[in-house]
Design an enzyme around this catalytic site. Structure first.
Site, PDB file in Angstrom:
ATOM      1  N   GLY A  43      66.219 -49.565  53.457  1.00 48.23           N
ATOM      2  CA  GLY A  43      65.713 -48.829  54.602  1.00 48.23           C
ATOM      3  C   GLY A  43      65.867 -49.526  55.941  1.00 48.23           C
ATOM      4  CB  THR A  78      58.346 -58.414  55.993  1.00 52.60           C
ATOM      5  OG1 THR A  78      57.925 -57.419  56.937  1.00 52.60           O
ATOM      6  CG2 THR A  78      57.938 -59.798  56.481  1.00 52.60           C
ATOM      7  N   GLY A  79      60.237 -56.730  54.022  1.00 55.80           N
ATOM      8  CA  GLY A  79      60.627 -55.434  53.472  1.00 55.80           C
ATOM      9  C   GLY A  79      62.057 -55.079  53.806  1.00 55.80           C
ATOM     10  CB  SER A  80      64.832 -56.989  54.899  1.00 56.26           C
ATOM     11  OG  SER A  80      64.520 -58.237  54.315  1.00 56.26           O
ATOM     12  CE1 TYR A 124      52.985 -45.662  57.023  1.00 55.22           C
ATOM     13  CE2 TYR A 124      53.261 -43.550  58.140  1.00 55.22           C
ATOM     14  CZ  TYR A 124      53.733 -44.809  57.816  1.00 55.22           C
ATOM     15  OH  TYR A 124      54.950 -45.225  58.287  1.00 55.22           O
ATOM     16  N   GLY A 132      64.309 -52.063  57.189  1.00 57.46           N
ATOM     17  CA  GLY A 132      64.363 -53.519  57.114  1.00 57.46           C
ATOM     18  C   GLY A 132      65.760 -54.021  56.803  1.00 57.46           C
TER      19      GLY A 132
END
Length: 266
Positions: free
Chosen positions: A18, A13-15, A155, A20
């Site tokens: 960065g 996920t989120g690839s 966060y 990912g």
């Protein structure tokens, strides 16, 4: 070392950028068929095309994991060509806020994106891993889970929750052949980190050029035994190991990849 990932399918996920992206590229290079996920179609497609150009297999899944519907769309797209064997929960959200600026709404939004989104994907994909008797869940956490800064508390807290849920999941998966672990990065030199450090460096007296700023930023922010920021591939390598057959006896663990971080400060 042969990680024996050929024939496995991995959703990261989120690839589309960065950590990912680096993880997806490394798993693909090790033989896994990877699913590139993000919300921006052009960026997702560009990463997938690059992976395919290198001779590996890549498909895409678009969707916002912060909603039930979006997560369901991603799960459907990810499993369209077969079941997912490896889930890397990397997607997350970060804003640098003070305690005053971090409103309850900000806390709720950050928790939803950074924690509940991962839970959604676990609930969509892990039951089938359990049935097949093999699977890997790797959660990307961070050192701020245990060494929080005085800033961006919303966060910091979500990282602690990510670590906690990964261990709870490992306990639930006892005896199933599915493992759940955490990779905990230190400060990794993705574009956003370099941009931030470059922006604040001159005002803090660290220098004007990156060559001047880099060592001073490390000393001030992340003093560690390696005297540098980490690289995305160093995180990806830890993830790849946990996904391999060599890590079958590793579950409920946190692997720190932080250069031997001594303390956190900002």
């Amino acid at each position: 070392m042969n990680l024996e990932l050929t024939g496995k399918r991995a959703l990261i996920t989120g690839s589309s950028a960065g950590l990912g992206e680096a993880t997806a590229r490394m798993l693909a290079a090790e033989g896994a068929a990877v699913v590139i996920h993000g919300r921006d179609k052009d960026r997702v497609e560009a990463v997938a095309a690059s992976v395919r150009a290198a001779g590996a297999t890549a498909t895409t899944a678009l969707g916002d994991l912060a909603t039930d519907a979006g997560a369901a769309d991603v799960a459907r797209a990810a499993t369209a060509d077969g079941p997912i064997d490896i889930l890397v929960n990397n997607a997350g959200f970060y804003r640098h806020l003070s305690w005053v600026e971090a409103t309850p709404t900000e806390w709720n939004d950050t928790y939803n994106v950074n924690v509940v989104s991962g839970v959604r994907m676990i609930q969509h994909l892990v039951p089938a891993m359990r049935e097949r008797g093999w699977g890997r869940v790797v959660t990307i956490g961070g050192g701020l889970a245990s060494q929080p800064m005085n800033t961006h508390p919303q966060y910091n807290a979500t990282l602690a929750a990510r670590h906690n849920l990964a261990v709870s999941l490992a306990r639930d998966l006892k005896g199933t052949g599915v493992t759940s672990n955490v990779v905990s990065p230190g400060a990794i030199l993705v574009d956003s980190v370099k941009d931030l450090v470059t922006q604040i460096g001159p005002a803090r007296g660290w220098g004007q050029t990156w060559e001047e700023i880099h060592p001073n930023a490390v000393d001030a922010l992340i003093p560690n035994d390696q005297n540098r920021f980490g690289e995305p591939d160093e995180i990806a390598a830890a993830v790849a190991y946990l996904c391999s057959r060599h890590a079958q006896y590793v579950s409920g663990a946190t692997i720190r990849v932080d250069g031997g971080l001594i303390r956190s400060a900002f």
